[in-house]
Design a protein around this motif. Structure first.
Motif, PDB file in Angstrom:
ATOM      1  N   VAL A 242       0.835  -1.201   0.000  1.00  0.00           N
ATOM      2  CA  VAL A 242       0.000   0.000   0.000  1.00  0.00           C
ATOM      3  C   VAL A 242       0.872   1.254   0.000  1.00  0.00           C
ATOM      4  N   GLN A 243       2.166   1.080  -0.193  1.00  0.00           N
ATOM      5  CA  GLN A 243       3.050   2.242  -0.267  1.00  0.00           C
ATOM      6  C   GLN A 243       2.666   3.103  -1.460  1.00  0.00           C
ATOM      7  N   GLY A 244       2.682   4.397  -1.255  1.00  0.00           N
ATOM      8  CA  GLY A 244       2.352   5.319  -2.339  1.00  0.00           C
ATOM      9  C   GLY A 244       0.888   5.715  -2.388  1.00  0.00           C
ATOM     10  N   GLU A 245       0.045   5.042  -1.608  1.00  0.00           N
ATOM     11  CA  GLU A 245      -1.362   5.440  -1.585  1.00  0.00           C
ATOM     12  C   GLU A 245      -1.499   6.760  -0.825  1.00  0.00           C
ATOM     13  N   VAL A 246      -2.396   7.605  -1.291  1.00  0.00           N
ATOM     14  CA  VAL A 246      -2.551   8.939  -0.708  1.00  0.00           C
ATOM     15  C   VAL A 246      -3.145   8.819   0.699  1.00  0.00           C
ATOM     16  N   PHE A 247      -2.452   9.409   1.658  1.00  0.00           N
ATOM     17  CA  PHE A 247      -2.881   9.373   3.058  1.00  0.00           C
ATOM     18  C   PHE A 247      -3.851  10.517   3.304  1.00  0.00           C
ATOM     19  N   GLN A 248      -5.054  10.181   3.746  1.00  0.00           N
ATOM     20  CA  GLN A 248      -6.035  11.204   4.101  1.00  0.00           C
ATOM     21  C   GLN A 248      -6.259  11.130   5.607  1.00  0.00           C
ATOM     22  N   ASP A 249      -5.717  12.098   6.310  1.00  0.00           N
ATOM     23  CA  ASP A 249      -5.725  12.081   7.767  1.00  0.00           C
ATOM     24  C   ASP A 249      -6.928  12.850   8.294  1.00  0.00           C
ATOM     25  N   GLU A 250      -7.842  12.134   8.944  1.00  0.00           N
ATOM     26  CA  GLU A 250      -8.998  12.775   9.576  1.00  0.00           C
ATOM     27  C   GLU A 250      -8.900  12.726  11.103  1.00  0.00           C
ATOM     28  N   LEU A 255       0.505   7.294  10.151  1.00  0.00           N
ATOM     29  CA  LEU A 255       0.676   5.952   9.611  1.00  0.00           C
ATOM     30  C   LEU A 255       1.708   5.201  10.432  1.00  0.00           C
ATOM     31  N   GLY A 256       1.501   3.916  10.619  1.00  0.00           N
ATOM     32  CA  GLY A 256       2.381   3.107  11.448  1.00  0.00           C
ATOM     33  C   GLY A 256       1.947   3.017  12.891  1.00  0.00           C
ATOM     34  N   SER A 257       0.981   3.846  13.291  1.00  0.00           N
ATOM     35  CA  SER A 257       0.497   3.811  14.675  1.00  0.00           C
ATOM     36  C   SER A 257      -0.312   2.546  14.936  1.00  0.00           C
ATOM     37  N   GLN A 258      -0.298   2.121  16.177  1.00  0.00           N
ATOM     38  CA  GLN A 258      -1.148   1.002  16.597  1.00  0.00           C
ATOM     39  C   GLN A 258      -2.554   1.541  16.833  1.00  0.00           C
TER      40      GLN A 258
END
Length: 311
Positions: A242-250, A255-258
């Motif tokens: 899933v590398q390169g997928e656009v991260f949409q932070d709400e 990313l990488g958090s538990q």
């Protein structure tokens, strides 16, 4: 591409929705039967906790919720499309209504005493009691609509579907789209699993004719697969990157958090893992299980909650 493995059981309405879509797209798939009620140890070894039916497995990628499964199947087999461009928004809105309001009313109607007697014919009393307790737990104690209220609501909803079908073969046009499959599956349960109650469909002959067209689609090309074989498939596979997928932070969660993901209204069992992706439409968690190995578990954003795992 790895085999499509559907974890389901024969009487599951939401599984029927996906089985018909597999038939519509003429896809080959493998069938793994899972228990109707908890515990489901082989399934939750893959999902990490999520227990609703069905679940789609492709190698070491595990897809939860039929809304996301439909998207995955559309990507794999774009023709015939579940989401015609001109109808995309309307189809999704009708689908969401069907999977929630229509499903709730239909199943409350179906599970009145005459329906229960047919669904559980030959089942010991303790088996019926276990099912009732399991579904009550899935509702987290929320009250279920009474069968009398459900009957009135269901009749009203059937009339709405009949209106949508007036002058055309499917609810939004000449060809079936995702909305047809979503509308069909609760009605399928009434017709096929609780036929003593199927007279409610007689007042809407357009709906009955449409149901016959939907049933004729069939289930594609299913093959058998054991739960152990499915787990071995996951363990011997590598999740799709899933590398390169656009991260949409709400949420303000990196990313990488538990994190923990759970449904927001029904079947609230949580899945915990490392947040690998949060796109416009879905979440992806990475988790490792002794039996399944390292897998990616995918959820749609709509209908699910995301929060940081407890420290």
């Amino acid at each position: 591409m790895s085999d499509l493995i559907l974890h389901h059981y024969p009487t599951s309405p939401f599984a029927e929705k996906v089985r018909l879509i597999l038939g519509h797209k003429q896809l080959a798939w493998k069938s793994v039967f899972i228990p109707m009620i908890m515990p489901k140890p082989d399934l939750t070894a893959l999902t990490g906790g999520y227990r609703r039916t069905p679940v789609l497995q492709i190698g070491a990628d595990i897809y939860c919720d039929t809304a996301l499964i439909c998207e995955v199947l559309e990507h794999l087999a774009p023709t015939p499309s579940l989401y015609p461009v001109a109808l995309n928004g309307a189809a999704r809105i009708v689908t969401q209504w069907a999977d929630t309001a229509l499903f709730t009313a239909a199943m409350a109607y179906n599970f009145q005493p005459a329906g229960v007697a047919q669904v559980f014919a030959g089942t010991p009393a303790e088996g019926v009691q276990a099912f009732v307790a399991d579904r009550a737990a899935m509702r987290s104690g929320a009250a279920r609509m009474s069968s009398t209220d459900a009957a009135a609501t269901y009749k009203s909803y059937l009339r709405r579907i009949a209106n949508m079908l007036h002058g055309q073969d499917f609810v939004l046009g000449a060809q079936p789209c995702v909305a047809d499959f979503a509308l069909y599956h609760p009605l399928w349960f009434t017709q096929e699993r609780t036929p003593a109650l199927a007279g409610i469909l007689d007042a809407t002959p357009e709906v009955k004719s449409w149901m016959a067209r939907m049933k004729a689609i069939g289930h594609g090309t299913p093959g058998k697969c054991s739960a152990e074989e499915a787990l071995q498939t996951a363990q011997s596979s590598t999740p799709v990157s899933v590398q390169g997928e656009v991260f949409q932070d709400e949420h303000g969660i990196a990313l990488g958090s538990q994190v923990v993901i759970a449904a927001d209204n029904f079947g609230l069992e949580p899945t915990e893992g490392d947040l690998m992706a949060a796109t416009r439409t879905r979440y992806t968690l990475r988790r490792t299980d002794e039996r399944a190995g390292t897998v990616h578990v995918h959820f749609p954003r709509v209908g699910f909650t995301l929060k940081k795992a407890a420290a």
